[in-house]
Design an enzyme around this catalytic site. Structure first.
Site, short mmCIF file in Angstrom:
data_model
loop_
_atom_site.label_atom_id
_atom_site.label_comp_id
_atom_site.label_asym_id
_atom_site.label_seq_id
_atom_site.Cartn_x
_atom_site.Cartn_y
_atom_site.Cartn_z
N ARG A 116 -9.25 -7.38 3.84
CA ARG A 116 -8.30 -7.07 5.01
C ARG A 116 -8.34 -5.56 4.76
O ARG A 116 -8.25 -5.00 5.92
CB ARG A 116 -6.84 -7.49 4.26
N GLN A 150 0.79 -11.17 10.57
CA GLN A 150 1.42 -10.04 9.70
C GLN A 150 0.72 -8.80 9.94
O GLN A 150 1.57 -7.68 10.20
CB GLN A 150 1.15 -10.50 8.12
N HIS A 178 0.53 -2.90 11.22
CA HIS A 178 1.47 -3.72 11.56
C HIS A 178 1.80 -3.26 13.32
O HIS A 178 3.13 -3.42 13.60
CB HIS A 178 2.91 -3.63 10.92
N GLN A 232 0.81 -1.10 -0.04
CA GLN A 232 -0.04 0.03 0.03
C GLN A 232 0.88 1.18 -0.14
O GLN A 232 1.83 1.27 0.65
CB GLN A 232 -0.70 0.06 1.16
N SER A 249 4.25 -6.34 2.89
CA SER A 249 3.03 -6.05 3.35
C SER A 249 1.88 -6.72 2.49
O SER A 249 1.89 -7.90 2.40
CB SER A 249 2.75 -4.71 3.88
N LEU A 250 1.08 -5.98 2.12
CA LEU A 250 -0.06 -6.42 1.21
C LEU A 250 0.45 -7.05 0.06
O LEU A 250 -0.12 -7.97 -0.30
CB LEU A 250 -0.79 -5.13 0.76
#
Length: 304
Positions: free
Chosen positions: A119, A252, A203, A10, A94-95
């Site tokens: 998500r 995560q 996170h 992102q 991440s994503l």
């Protein structure tokens, strides 16, 4: 020569992303059309035309980036044909971990898209429950940043959330604590302290409500062993077992992204060429700070 694919996260979204490859590739266009059908929403239109304020929303940008990344991969495969490089491993920021898993065949595109859409919705919801944010701290090492987060924690939740490159660490947390952490970082000699344009403290443990709800959907989603290993953000180790993949995706959301360690794992295993697959060039930029000798290429047309 060993090759790895890197998938962005992102923040790499921009109005117009994917439009170039769709003009060139029917297979890339088919990915966007399939995504529109799956979600019952014109994500392709938002990617190509905006408006920007809609594309920037967490619940929109996350699926939009996954769609664009997979469409870019199909374009890349079509363009190179028999010369398409053999991939030895993949990682996603991440994503982007979902994109990497889909590219490696560990999860179907439809299931990955539905999970990422959910998500994004749950992360947005968690951000609205507790105002929070993130900031990038440039020029301090991990121990120094962890120490200043510990000091600022008297004002609320704040912790390290992304270890992106040597001397480039993102922290996230509740607004009062985050502001204190930023001030301490400046006092401790950080070269720059930059507030990030994100919806909240990703996170960190502020994402626990999102983790708990998403966990049930991840556990019900079919996964299989990938055709090549994928590096998990939260462990910086390869994951291939479907149960381990599920566990890493669940954890995560509240665990720091260990991107430096992930890239060093690939480098230590002999990967010398990296293809960034998706919008933007963030992964390539971070790799140049991690190891300038590594070759980084972009799989798209204009590499924006």
């Amino acid at each position: 020569m060993r090759t790895a694919f890197l998938f962005p996260g992102q923040g790499t979204q921009y109005v117009g992303m994917g439009a170039d490859i769709v003009r060139e590739s029917p297979t890339a266009r088919a990915v966007f059309e399939k995504a529109d059908d799956i979600l019952g929403y014109r994500f392709s239109k938002v990617c190509f035309e905006g408006p920007e304020d809609v594309l920037q929303r967490t619940d929109v940008s996350q699926p939009a980036i996954l769609i664009t990344s997979i469409a870019t991969l199909t374009y890349f495969q079509q363009r190179l044909g028999d010369e398409f490089p053999a991939c030895h491993a993949a990682a996603g920021l991440s994503l982007g971990e979902y994109s990497a898993l889909a590219a490696a065949g560990a999860i179907d595109f439809e299931h990955a898209l539905r999970l990422v859409k959910r998500r994004g919705e749950l992360m947005q919801k968690a951000c609205e429950m507790q105002p929070s944010g993130m900031a990038s701290i440039i020029g301090l090492d991990r121990d120094a940043v962890e120490d200043l987060c510990s000091e600022a924690s008297d004002k609320g939740v704040v912790s390290v959330c992304n270890l992106n490159a040597p001397g480039q660490i993102a922290v996230g947390g509740e607004i009062p604590a985050l502001h204190v952490a930023m001030e301490i970082a400046k006092q401790r000699g950080a070269k720059r302290v930059v507030p990030l344009k994100v919806a909240g403290g990703f996170h960190t443990r502020l994402m626990k409500p999102a983790e708990e709800e998403l966990a049930e959907e991840i556990r019900c989603t079919p996964f299989r062993r990938p055709t090549y290993p994928v590096v998990a953000n939260m462990s910086a180790n390869y994951v291939e077992d479907p149960g381990e993949i599920r566990n890493c995706l669940i954890r995560q959301l509240t665990s720091p992204v260990l991107w430096v360690d992930s890239m060093r794992l690939l480098l230590d295993d002999g990967v010398s060429t990296f293809f960034e697959v998706g919008p933007g060039n963030v992964c390539s930029g971070l790799m140049r700070r991690i190891d300038r000798s590594a070759e980084c290429r972009h799989a798209g047309l204009n590499g924006k």
